[in-house]
Design a protein around this motif. Structure first.
Motif, short mmCIF file in Angstrom:
data_model
loop_
_atom_site.label_atom_id
_atom_site.label_comp_id
_atom_site.label_asym_id
_atom_site.label_seq_id
_atom_site.Cartn_x
_atom_site.Cartn_y
_atom_site.Cartn_z
N VAL A 165 1.19 -1.07 -0.25
CA VAL A 165 0.19 0.46 -0.10
C VAL A 165 1.03 2.06 -0.26
CG1 VAL A 165 -1.98 0.82 1.58
CG2 VAL A 165 -1.99 -1.60 1.06
N VAL A 166 0.69 2.01 -1.13
CA VAL A 166 0.93 3.67 -1.12
C VAL A 166 0.74 4.22 -0.59
CG1 VAL A 166 1.95 5.21 -2.17
CG2 VAL A 166 2.88 3.37 -2.84
N TYR A 167 0.01 5.13 0.14
CA TYR A 167 -0.23 6.33 1.41
C TYR A 167 -0.41 7.57 -0.05
CZ TYR A 167 -2.45 2.94 4.59
OH TYR A 167 -3.42 1.52 5.43
N VAL A 168 -0.75 8.41 0.65
CA VAL A 168 -0.69 9.82 -0.48
C VAL A 168 -1.13 10.61 0.12
CG1 VAL A 168 -0.50 11.02 -2.64
CG2 VAL A 168 0.46 9.19 -2.38
N ASP A 169 -0.56 12.18 0.88
CA ASP A 169 -1.67 12.90 1.23
C ASP A 169 -0.50 13.94 0.98
OD1 ASP A 169 -4.46 12.63 2.67
OD2 ASP A 169 -2.79 14.85 3.63
N ASN A 170 -1.52 15.10 1.44
CA ASN A 170 -0.41 16.91 1.15
C ASN A 170 -0.67 17.52 2.44
OD1 ASN A 170 -3.19 17.45 1.05
ND2 ASN A 170 -2.69 19.42 -0.42
N ASP A 171 -1.48 17.11 3.63
CA ASP A 171 -1.05 17.70 5.00
C ASP A 171 0.00 17.01 6.14
OD1 ASP A 171 -2.28 17.63 7.53
OD2 ASP A 171 -3.58 18.06 6.90
N PRO A 172 1.00 18.20 6.22
CA PRO A 172 2.24 17.86 7.11
C PRO A 172 1.69 17.12 7.93
CG PRO A 172 1.37 20.21 7.01
CD PRO A 172 0.41 19.33 5.65
N VAL A 173 0.82 17.13 8.97
CA VAL A 173 0.14 16.54 10.26
C VAL A 173 0.24 14.90 9.23
CG1 VAL A 173 -1.56 16.27 11.98
CG2 VAL A 173 -0.57 18.61 11.57
N ALA A 174 -1.12 14.53 8.43
CA ALA A 174 -1.27 13.54 8.01
C ALA A 174 0.36 12.62 7.95
CB ALA A 174 -2.21 12.97 7.00
N VAL A 175 1.22 13.29 7.10
CA VAL A 175 2.48 12.13 6.87
C VAL A 175 3.66 12.35 7.67
CG1 VAL A 175 4.14 12.91 5.41
CG2 VAL A 175 2.22 13.69 4.15
N THR A 176 3.31 13.28 8.56
CA THR A 176 4.12 12.95 9.71
C THR A 176 3.61 11.74 10.27
OG1 THR A 176 4.73 14.96 10.23
CG2 THR A 176 5.26 14.16 11.98
N HIS A 177 2.94 11.47 11.00
CA HIS A 177 2.23 10.49 11.79
C HIS A 177 1.83 9.16 10.86
CE1 HIS A 177 1.08 12.67 14.93
NE2 HIS A 177 0.87 14.49 14.28
N SER A 178 1.78 8.84 9.85
CA SER A 178 1.94 8.30 8.87
C SER A 178 2.63 7.16 8.94
CB SER A 178 1.89 8.46 7.29
OG SER A 178 0.17 8.90 7.54
N ARG A 179 4.27 7.94 8.74
CA ARG A 179 5.47 8.18 9.06
C ARG A 179 6.07 7.02 10.16
NH1 ARG A 179 8.07 13.07 5.39
NH2 ARG A 179 7.66 12.01 3.33
N ALA A 180 5.48 7.92 10.85
CA ALA A 180 5.88 7.66 12.98
C ALA A 180 5.15 5.76 12.50
CB ALA A 180 5.66 8.29 13.34
N ILE A 181 3.79 5.90 11.98
CA ILE A 181 3.22 4.59 12.52
C ILE A 181 3.54 3.86 11.24
CG2 ILE A 181 0.89 3.47 12.16
CD1 ILE A 181 -0.47 5.57 12.97
N LEU A 182 4.00 3.99 10.04
CA LEU A 182 4.50 3.05 9.22
C LEU A 182 5.82 2.65 9.31
CD1 LEU A 182 2.61 4.31 5.73
CD2 LEU A 182 1.68 2.48 7.20
N ALA A 183 6.87 3.48 10.10
CA ALA A 183 8.07 2.83 10.30
C ALA A 183 8.54 1.43 10.31
CB ALA A 183 8.33 3.73 11.25
N ASP A 184 8.44 0.87 11.00
CA ASP A 184 8.11 -0.72 10.87
C ASP A 184 7.23 -1.57 10.78
OD1 ASP A 184 10.36 -0.39 12.55
OD2 ASP A 184 8.94 0.47 14.43
N THR A 185 6.33 -1.00 9.70
CA THR A 185 5.36 -1.50 8.93
C THR A 185 5.91 -2.22 8.01
OG1 THR A 185 3.92 -0.94 9.96
CG2 THR A 185 3.17 -2.26 8.00
N ALA A 186 5.69 -3.66 7.25
CA ALA A 186 6.60 -4.07 6.24
C ALA A 186 4.72 -3.59 4.65
CB ALA A 186 7.15 -5.78 6.11
N GLY A 187 5.64 -3.67 3.61
CA GLY A 187 4.29 -3.02 2.33
C GLY A 187 3.46 -2.45 2.97
N ALA A 188 4.16 -0.94 3.28
CA ALA A 188 3.67 0.62 3.73
C ALA A 188 4.63 1.43 3.40
CB ALA A 188 2.56 0.56 4.32
N VAL A 189 4.10 2.55 2.40
CA VAL A 189 4.70 4.01 2.50
C VAL A 189 3.73 4.77 2.88
CG1 VAL A 189 6.66 2.38 2.05
CG2 VAL A 189 5.44 3.95 0.24
N ILE A 190 4.32 5.99 2.97
CA ILE A 190 3.82 7.56 2.46
C ILE A 190 4.35 8.35 2.03
CG2 ILE A 190 4.69 8.40 4.58
CD1 ILE A 190 1.18 9.27 4.41
#
Length: 280
Positions: free
Chosen positions: A101-126
């Protein structure tokens, strides 16, 4: 106003964000007082708004399960927002652990938290990018490194196109995005509509003028145009709760007439429409 430790620098705490308002409706914690105030004002018009947002989230889950059932293992979720329970990778990887899964967003808050949550998740990036820049999205190194664009992809545009005004030609943008999808891909859309209760829809649009992403309600006929060149699967474009409902579907109760609004009947509510189509 003090800045919470989770909020990245440079975020304007005095202006509401559509992504954070949505997070509040879903019961999340990544929102500010200004977001909650705007959401509470909107709920005074539509007390059932949180249920509507949860119904939209439920559509996303149902669509992902349907798509994995069609053999889709790659997803691009544009306008993904702030991560909450039941995100695309959780649903898709539950059905198929190899799903990506590739997540895409232009909101910096959404992106920052996505990166933190997905840091240890295989198969998903923001990816931080805007729907209005299809070339940037598909050229991103993270997307290119995770997805095989010679194989089918599901493009998810869930509750995002109503934040693209007519002057940005959202129909052309969707066509450009779909043109980059391999044969056998799918398009899933949900979109807020002015059908049913136009007076309250207009009020809701005025509220979103306060955010960096004003809202443009569209009719069902206008929303169906996004599927031009795409074959809608059953049941076609329908009210969001009616797209392949299951046992987890959130019911949307009739809206009682407010003292200062006429009674439009049991369907007097702004829910919107949803559909999934196969690209041709």
């Amino acid at each position: 106003m003090s800045r919470p430790p989770w909020a990245p620098t440079g975020i304007d705490l005095t202006r509401p964000s559509a992504a954070r308002v949505y997070d509040y409706y879903l019961g999340g914690s990544h929102n500010f007082a200004v977001d909650r105030a705007m959401a509470d004002e909107a709920m005074r018009l539509w007390p059932e708004l949180p249920q509507m947002m949860q119904a939209n989230r439920s559509f996303l889950r149902r669509a992902v399960r349907f798509l994995t059932g069609q053999g889709i293992t790659q997803f691009i979720d544009i306008g993904s927002g702030i991560p909450t329970a039941g995100n695309v990778h959780e649903i898709a990887q539950r059905e198929n652990p190899d799903a990506r899964v590739v997540y895409v967003d232009n909101d910096p808050v959404a992106v920052t938290h996505s990166r933190a949550i997905l840091a240890d998740t295989a198969g998903a990036v923001i990816v931080q990018a805007d729907l209005r820049s299809p070339e940037q999205i598909f050229a991103d190194d993270a997307l290119q490194g995770l997805l095989d664009l010679t194989r089918p992809v599901a493009l998810l545009l869930v509750a995002v196109l109503h934040f693209v005004p007519d002057e940005d030609d959202p129909y052309a943008l969707v066509a450009q995005l779909c043109a980059r999808l391999p044969q056998g891909s799918y398009l899933a859309i949900s979109h807020a509509s002015s059908d049913g209760q136009p007076e309250l829809a207009a009020s809701h649009q005025r509220l979103y003028q306060r955010t960096p992403t004003p809202m443009t309600m569209r009719t069902g006929e206008e929303i169906e145009r996004f599927f031009s060149g795409v074959r809608l699967v059953s049941p076609g474009l329908v009210p969001i709760p009616d797209w392949r409902p299951d046992e987890e579907q959130v019911p949307i109760p009739p809206v009682p007439p407010a003292p200062d609004h006429p009674d439009h009947g049991a369907d007097a509510r702004m829910v919107g429409y949803a559909g999934v189509g196969a690209t041709t």
